[in-house]
Design an enzyme around this catalytic site. Structure first.
Site, mmCIF file in Angstrom:
data_model
loop_
_atom_site.group_PDB
_atom_site.id
_atom_site.type_symbol
_atom_site.label_atom_id
_atom_site.label_comp_id
_atom_site.label_asym_id
_atom_site.label_seq_id
_atom_site.Cartn_x
_atom_site.Cartn_y
_atom_site.Cartn_z
ATOM 1 N N ARG A 1 -2.673 -6.922 -5.655
ATOM 2 C CA ARG A 1 -4.011 -6.514 -5.244
ATOM 3 C C ARG A 1 -4.244 -5.008 -5.328
ATOM 4 O O ARG A 1 -5.250 -4.556 -5.881
ATOM 5 C CB ARG A 1 -4.292 -6.950 -3.789
ATOM 6 C CG ARG A 1 -4.761 -8.350 -3.637
ATOM 7 C CD ARG A 1 -4.229 -8.937 -2.353
ATOM 8 N NE ARG A 1 -2.798 -9.059 -2.472
ATOM 9 C CZ ARG A 1 -2.193 -10.120 -3.021
ATOM 10 N NH1 ARG A 1 -2.886 -11.136 -3.396
ATOM 11 N NH2 ARG A 1 -0.880 -10.160 -3.147
ATOM 12 N N THR A 2 -3.338 -4.239 -4.756
ATOM 13 C CA THR A 2 -3.614 -2.801 -4.654
ATOM 14 C C THR A 2 -3.670 -2.179 -6.042
ATOM 15 O O THR A 2 -4.617 -1.460 -6.385
ATOM 16 C CB THR A 2 -2.546 -2.114 -3.778
ATOM 17 O OG1 THR A 2 -2.403 -2.873 -2.573
ATOM 18 C CG2 THR A 2 -2.945 -0.694 -3.455
ATOM 19 N N LYS B 1 16.894 7.238 -14.250
ATOM 20 C CA LYS B 1 17.956 8.148 -14.721
ATOM 21 C C LYS B 1 18.307 9.191 -13.660
ATOM 22 O O LYS B 1 19.077 10.098 -13.920
ATOM 23 C CB LYS B 1 17.500 8.881 -15.989
ATOM 24 C CG LYS B 1 17.157 7.993 -17.151
ATOM 25 C CD LYS B 1 16.673 8.874 -18.319
ATOM 26 C CE LYS B 1 15.595 8.191 -19.118
ATOM 27 N NZ LYS B 1 14.831 9.152 -19.936
ATOM 28 N N ARG C 1 2.557 3.976 -4.706
ATOM 29 C CA ARG C 1 3.234 3.015 -3.821
ATOM 30 C C ARG C 1 4.725 3.248 -3.959
ATOM 31 O O ARG C 1 5.245 3.356 -5.070
ATOM 32 C CB ARG C 1 2.892 1.567 -4.160
ATOM 33 C CG ARG C 1 3.768 0.599 -3.355
ATOM 34 C CD ARG C 1 3.321 -0.822 -3.407
ATOM 35 N NE ARG C 1 2.079 -1.001 -2.661
ATOM 36 C CZ ARG C 1 1.564 -2.189 -2.379
ATOM 37 N NH1 ARG C 1 2.174 -3.291 -2.784
ATOM 38 N NH2 ARG C 1 0.437 -2.289 -1.704
ATOM 39 N N HIS D 1 -0.739 2.107 5.077
ATOM 40 C CA HIS D 1 -1.436 1.558 3.898
ATOM 41 C C HIS D 1 -2.934 1.804 4.130
ATOM 42 O O HIS D 1 -3.701 0.884 4.396
ATOM 43 C CB HIS D 1 -1.133 0.068 3.783
ATOM 44 C CG HIS D 1 -1.455 -0.550 2.439
ATOM 45 N ND1 HIS D 1 -2.220 0.077 1.475
ATOM 46 C CD2 HIS D 1 -1.105 -1.750 1.919
ATOM 47 C CE1 HIS D 1 -2.325 -0.730 0.417
ATOM 48 N NE2 HIS D 1 -1.655 -1.835 0.666
#
Ligand code: CP
Length: 310
Positions: free
Chosen positions: A57-58, A86, A107, A135
């Protein structure tokens, strides 16, 4: 104060007036989110989506809203394909990304990562979820859902059910609801209660908070039942997760005694805590809630990148 150029890391970064401004703009954005009107509000803007944890969704609502407003995105959606694999630091990754585009949506699995990213970036950073932290854009769409259903946010009785310890959506939303004068009821398995520092913030803000063991009685006079998934990925020990898995489930029998206007919300994804039979009832608000992520993020990003929305 204008939102133009601002970072949004925690919902506490936004005042009540600013939240209200975003919600008003989000309402105006609904026809654009539905594709009934077109806009070039983000033309010539390039937004970087850096997702180091899974998301449906986000990430896709941000991508949808940018493209519907005529902007463009570049996306890291598979962390194993970035140079962090890396050993590149988050600081260096973000500093470099901030020179590519006009804003960064991040995120990350670590709480505090978005705040660190904001320090590394000279472009606005929006927190799209940092571990068990915050959030804030989910909170904005949660508030938009409640406002659409009830016409107001003040005076609502909101029951939170589920993983209140790791559930970042709860941490952000509970704070915002306290700002708007809602009553908060907490119901969680004993090992998954609200973290002490989140509770302290609520108490400091003068929030009305109670805790209940059995959600059935709390649901009876609630306006909103906000259900969350147990955040399996945040448990250090699988055995601890197994002890609480499946410990609550909302079905039509639980909702039988609820007010007719009660809405059931969930940030999604759900993993069994709301029975599919609830989907067909007037209580089910979670898919509308997920849709409202598009106009809300349209409004927020337009205000941050251009200073106007709609
Ligand atoms: N609500 C939410 O954050 O969903 P995603 O994890 O799918 O983005």
């Amino acid at each position: 104060m204008s939102l133009k150029g601002r970072d949004v890391i925690s919902i506490r970064d936004l005042s009540r007036d600013e939240i209200e401004e975003i919600l008003r703009a989000a309402k105006r954005m609904i026809p654009y989110a539905e594709g009934r009107k077109s806009s070039h509000a983000l033309e010539d803007r390039l937004v970087t989506l850096a997702f180091f944890e899974p998301s449906t969704r986000t990430r896709l609502s941000f991508e949808t809203e940018v493209q519907r407003l005529g902007g463009r995105c570049v996306t890291i959606s598979d962390p194993s394909a970035s140079s962090m694999r890396k050993g590149e630091s988050l600081h260096d990754t973000i500093r470099m990304l901030s020179s590519y585009g006009d804003g960064i949506i991040l995120r990350h699995p670590n709480e505090g990562a978005a705040r660190l990213a904001a320090l590394a970036s000279d472009k606005p950073v929006i927190n799209a979820g940092d571990g068990a932290g915050q959030h804030p854009t989910q909170t904005l769409l949660d508030l938009a859902t409640m406002q659409e259903a009830f016409g107001t946010l003040s005076g609502l009785k909101v029951v939170f059910l589920g993983d209140l310890k790791f559930g970042r959506t709860v941490h952000s939303l509970a704070h915002a609801l306290s700002v708007f004068g809602a009553e908060i009821v907490l119901s969680a398995p004993s090992t998954l209660g609200l973290p002490a520092e989140v509770r302290e913030h609520l108490d400091d803000a003068g929030a009305r908070v109670t805790e209940v063991d059995q959600v059935h009685s709390a649901v009876r006079d609630a306006d909103v039942l906000y259900v969350t998934r147990i955040q399996k990925e945040r448990f250090a020990d699988e055995a601890e997760y197994a002890k609480v898995a499946g410990s609550y489930r909302i079905d039509n029998a639980v909702l039988a005694g609820a007010k007719s206007r009660l809405i059931v919300m969930h940030p999604l994804p759900r993993t069994g805590e709301i029975a599919p039979e609830v989907d067909g009832t007037p209580h089910a608000a979670y898919f509308r809630q997920a849709f409202l992520g598009v106009p809300v993020r349209m409004a927020l990003l337009s205000l941050i990148l251009t200073g106007r929305a709609g």
